[in-house]
Enzyme design. Structure first.
Site, PDB file in Angstrom:
ATOM      1  N   SER A  68       8.210  -3.994   3.495  1.00 24.83           N
ATOM      2  CA  SER A  68       7.647  -4.280   4.815  1.00 24.83           C
ATOM      3  C   SER A  68       8.510  -5.278   5.575  1.00 24.83           C
ATOM      4  O   SER A  68       9.230  -6.090   4.990  1.00 24.83           O
ATOM      5  CB  SER A  68       6.235  -4.857   4.675  1.00 24.83           C
TER       6      SER A  68
HETATM    7  N1  SAH Z   1       4.151  -4.442  -0.369  1.00 23.75           N
HETATM    8  C1  SAH Z   1       5.431  -3.821  -0.128  1.00 23.75           C
HETATM    9  C2  SAH Z   1       5.313  -2.637   0.787  1.00 23.75           C
HETATM   10  C3  SAH Z   1       5.495  -1.390   0.046  1.00 23.75           C
HETATM   11  S1  SAH Z   1       5.322   0.080   1.009  1.00 23.75           S
HETATM   12  C4  SAH Z   1       6.387  -4.872   0.366  1.00 23.75           C
HETATM   13  O1  SAH Z   1       6.242  -6.011   0.018  1.00 23.75           O
HETATM   14  O2  SAH Z   1       7.316  -4.584   1.075  1.00 23.75           O
HETATM   15  C5  SAH Z   1       3.728   0.610   0.555  1.00 23.75           C
HETATM   16  C6  SAH Z   1       3.543   1.017  -0.870  1.00 23.75           C
HETATM   17  O3  SAH Z   1       2.207   1.523  -0.973  1.00 23.75           O
HETATM   18  C7  SAH Z   1       4.453   2.146  -1.377  1.00 23.75           C
HETATM   19  O4  SAH Z   1       5.159   1.670  -2.484  1.00 23.75           O
HETATM   20  C8  SAH Z   1       3.472   3.262  -1.760  1.00 23.75           C
HETATM   21  O5  SAH Z   1       3.853   3.981  -2.907  1.00 23.75           O
HETATM   22  C9  SAH Z   1       2.187   2.478  -2.005  1.00 23.75           C
HETATM   23  N2  SAH Z   1       0.959   3.258  -1.942  1.00 23.75           N
HETATM   24  C10 SAH Z   1       0.592   4.244  -1.073  1.00 23.75           C
HETATM   25  N3  SAH Z   1      -0.647   4.698  -1.352  1.00 23.75           N
HETATM   26  C11 SAH Z   1      -1.077   3.976  -2.437  1.00 23.75           C
HETATM   27  C12 SAH Z   1      -2.273   3.982  -3.216  1.00 23.75           C
HETATM   28  N4  SAH Z   1      -3.281   4.822  -2.982  1.00 23.75           N
HETATM   29  N5  SAH Z   1      -2.352   3.127  -4.248  1.00 23.75           N
HETATM   30  C13 SAH Z   1      -1.348   2.254  -4.542  1.00 23.75           C
HETATM   31  N6  SAH Z   1      -0.201   2.208  -3.838  1.00 23.75           N
HETATM   32  C14 SAH Z   1      -0.068   3.049  -2.806  1.00 23.75           C
END
Ligand code: SAH
Length: 218
Positions: A68
């Site tokens: 993010s």
């Molecule tokens: N928190 C991260 C952002 C990752 S992007 C950061 O610090 O940058 C969002 C993430 O959510 C992805 O890795 C995706 O695989 C995950 N995601 C999507 N749907 C999900 C679900 N139902 N349960 C757990 N993770 C999920």
């Protein structure tokens, strides 16, 4: 060696510049700004992208997912501060950058990720960087993490079409949930507070752009 030192200098300068940008964008909590400045974001992306790690932008982390934007990480963290943070649940751990920022403020962070290789890599990274208060679960975050709930705060880093009821159930009374919600083209960031057993208040914040929250595991 000089080259190595050069990278260090650049990254200190670029970190300070990033924090300045976040202040200008309205992040005011000094502890959050300090967490951003002192967390090595370049260790959460591939080496090829490390030189861009302190830009205020999302970057690819593989599997169609992104780390993010620092602004949104700071803003969401700020929204959760103010009450006790003994237990914090994060949905969508990805590379773990938001998890370690949360770990600065929470006693224990519980983080769920539905893409197995990302969850595995994250566990390794947490060990290497010696964070002791982050637990990672490979699973579907739509279900929350009931065995460890209820939580003082829940942060979702992926956007469902509507708020998953399990997340509402796993909030403590007084607890806050910050979550992007929406589909096709438009998402709003919501701040939901559990007022009592049956009542929740909801505040609509900025329009945002997150990867979709998908159900099931991958
Ligand atoms: N928190 C991260 C952002 C990752 S992007 C950061 O610090 O940058 C969002 C993430 O959510 C992805 O890795 C995706 O695989 C995950 N995601 C999507 N749907 C999900 C679900 N139902 N349960 C757990 N993770 C999920």
């Amino acid at each position: 060696m000089n080259e190595h030192r050069g990278i260090g200098l650049t990254s200190e300068r670029t970190r300070i510049r990033l924090v300045k940008q976040l202040k200008e964008m309205g992040v005011i909590n000094l502890d959050v700004l300090d967490a951003i400045q002192t967390t090595p974001r370049h260790l959460f992306v591939d080496e090829g992208l490390a030189s861009r790690a302190y830009e205020n932008t999302a970057l690819p982390i593989g599997h169609g997912q992104t780390i993010s934007q620092p602004y949104i990480v700071a803003k969401m963290t700020e929204l959760l501060l103010g009450g006790p943070l003994d237990k914090v649940l994060e949905i969508g751990a990805g590379c773990g950058y938001q998890s370690v920022i949360l770990a600065r403020f929470a006693k224990q962070v519980y983080s769920v990720e539905r893409i197995s290789p990302l969850a595995i890599k994250l566990r390794e990274r947490i060990q290497q960087l010696r964070y002791r208060n982050i637990l990672v679960k490979y699973g579907d975050g739509m279900q929350g993490w009931p065995e460890n709930g209820p939580f003082d705060a829940i942060l979702a880093a992926a956007a469902p079409e509507s708020v998953p009821p399990k997340l509402l159930e796993q909030l403590k009374i007084g607890g806050r949930l910050v979550i992007p919600v929406g589909g096709d083209g438009h998402q709003d960031l919501l701040l939901i507070t559990r007022e009592d057993e049956d009542n929740y208040s909801e505040k609509k914040l900025d329009a945002v752009s997150f990867v979709p929250m998908k159900s099931g595991m991958n």
